[in-house]
Design a protein around this motif. Structure first.
Motif, PDB file in Angstrom:
ATOM      1  N   ARG A   1      42.618  31.746  31.453  1.00  0.00           N
ATOM      2  CA  ARG A   1      41.242  31.509  31.007  1.00  0.00           C
ATOM      3  C   ARG A   1      40.711  30.117  31.356  1.00  0.00           C
ATOM      4  NH1 ARG A   1      41.578  34.284  25.031  1.00  0.00           N
ATOM      5  NH2 ARG A   1      41.386  36.426  25.766  1.00  0.00           N
ATOM      6  N   SER A   2      41.565  29.254  31.862  1.00  0.00           N
ATOM      7  CA  SER A   2      41.127  27.900  32.208  1.00  0.00           C
ATOM      8  C   SER A   2      39.972  27.951  33.205  1.00  0.00           C
ATOM      9  CB  SER A   2      42.290  27.103  32.816  1.00  0.00           C
ATOM     10  OG  SER A   2      41.817  25.860  33.293  1.00  0.00           O
ATOM     11  N   ASN A   3      39.016  27.073  33.011  1.00  0.00           N
ATOM     12  CA  ASN A   3      37.913  27.026  33.974  1.00  0.00           C
ATOM     13  C   ASN A   3      38.167  26.008  35.082  1.00  0.00           C
ATOM     14  OD1 ASN A   3      37.582  24.711  32.473  1.00  0.00           O
ATOM     15  ND2 ASN A   3      35.403  25.017  32.065  1.00  0.00           N
ATOM     16  N   LYS A   4      39.276  25.296  34.984  1.00  0.00           N
ATOM     17  CA  LYS A   4      39.611  24.284  35.988  1.00  0.00           C
ATOM     18  C   LYS A   4      40.521  24.874  37.063  1.00  0.00           C
ATOM     19  CE  LYS A   4      39.384  20.406  32.812  1.00  0.00           C
ATOM     20  NZ  LYS A   4      40.103  19.280  32.229  1.00  0.00           N
TER      21      LYS A   4
ATOM     22  N   THR B   1      33.865  24.727  38.736  1.00  0.00           N
ATOM     23  CA  THR B   1      34.105  25.698  37.667  1.00  0.00           C
ATOM     24  C   THR B   1      33.318  26.992  37.885  1.00  0.00           C
ATOM     25  OG1 THR B   1      32.461  24.646  36.240  1.00  0.00           O
ATOM     26  CG2 THR B   1      34.769  23.985  35.942  1.00  0.00           C
ATOM     27  N   SER B   2      32.079  26.867  38.396  1.00  0.00           N
ATOM     28  CA  SER B   2      31.299  28.086  38.626  1.00  0.00           C
ATOM     29  C   SER B   2      31.865  28.876  39.801  1.00  0.00           C
ATOM     30  CB  SER B   2      29.817  27.760  38.837  1.00  0.00           C
ATOM     31  OG  SER B   2      29.629  27.007  40.014  1.00  0.00           O
TER      32      SER B   2
ATOM     33  N   ARG C   1      35.054  28.872  40.775  1.00  0.00           N
ATOM     34  CA  ARG C   1      36.316  29.469  40.320  1.00  0.00           C
ATOM     35  C   ARG C   1      36.050  30.684  39.446  1.00  0.00           C
ATOM     36  NH1 ARG C   1      40.662  29.259  36.452  1.00  0.00           N
ATOM     37  NH2 ARG C   1      42.636  29.305  37.572  1.00  0.00           N
ATOM     38  N   ALA C   2      35.059  30.595  38.575  1.00  0.00           N
ATOM     39  CA  ALA C   2      34.728  31.726  37.705  1.00  0.00           C
ATOM     40  C   ALA C   2      34.301  32.937  38.542  1.00  0.00           C
ATOM     41  CB  ALA C   2      33.626  31.332  36.723  1.00  0.00           C
ATOM     42  N   THR C   3      33.536  32.701  39.582  1.00  0.00           N
ATOM     43  CA  THR C   3      33.092  33.805  40.441  1.00  0.00           C
ATOM     44  C   THR C   3      34.264  34.397  41.211  1.00  0.00           C
ATOM     45  OG1 THR C   3      30.936  32.755  40.697  1.00  0.00           O
ATOM     46  CG2 THR C   3      31.487  34.466  42.275  1.00  0.00           C
TER      47      THR C   3
ATOM     48  N   ARG D   1      37.383  34.379  40.332  1.00  0.00           N
ATOM     49  CA  ARG D   1      38.317  35.023  39.399  1.00  0.00           C
ATOM     50  C   ARG D   1      37.702  36.268  38.771  1.00  0.00           C
ATOM     51  NH1 ARG D   1      43.672  32.877  38.232  1.00  0.00           N
ATOM     52  NH2 ARG D   1      43.873  31.408  39.909  1.00  0.00           N
TER      53      ARG D   1
END
Length: 169
Positions: A49-52, A162-163, A165-167, A169
């Motif tokens: 769940r890390s955003n980094k 972070t954005s 990586r979120a996309t 993942r």
């Protein structure tokens, strides 16, 4: 960026399930505060769940659950002495730690199936060739190379990282 590393000769040799002979009626080993496997999975969820961005410094064995832990990072820095192994089928159970999703995503479904079905150990140079390790360096440089990659990533915009990586993942 975060560097996920370990001390000692192994990155993570997996969970020690033992033969169950020392478990009490509640499934605990005497003297254990909580079930080690559930704790391991709770920490895995926290890492997933890390955003980094996460870089793994995989300097030794990454076996079973340790391979699952090694698949959490976005990138893996390894050495020729590194050993990756999905030994679940040898032990008689289904791969855990989300490996049936994460491993095929990194190396492809056929190579992942080969590792799952055979339980073979993959050395660092072979792991690098198949895309399981992103950077291959001498063993004494694994942590330094992982920190250097983390520093290179950290030079970028935190919001952009972070954005993205979120996309991904």
């Amino acid at each position: 960026a975060v560097v996920l590393a370990a001390q000692g000769k192994s990155f993570c040799a997996g969970a020690n399930f033992g033969d169950g002979s020392t478990l009490d009626k509640s499934g605990q080993r005497p003297g254990e505060a909580s079930a080690p496997v559930s704790s391991l999975y709770m920490q895995a969820i926290r890492l997933f769940r890390s955003n980094k961005p996460i870089i793994g410094a995989i300097h030794g064995a990454a076996i079973g659950g340790g391979l699952g832990l090694a698949m959490v990072p976005d990138f893996r820095v390894a050495c020729p002495e590194t050993r990756f192994c999905a030994n679940f089928t040898r032990l008689g159970f289904h791969p855990g730690f989300g490996l049936t999703v994460t491993l095929p995503a990194v190396i492809g479904p056929t190579k992942a199936a080969l590792l799952f079905y055979t339980s073979r150990r993959v050395p660092g140079d072979e792991a690098h060739a198949m895309g399981l390790a992103d950077v291959l360096v001498p063993q004494d440089q694994v942590r330094t190379a992982a920190l250097a990659l983390a520093a290179e990533i950290a030079e970028n915009s935190p919001l952009g990282l972070t954005s993205t990586r979120a996309t991904l993942r």
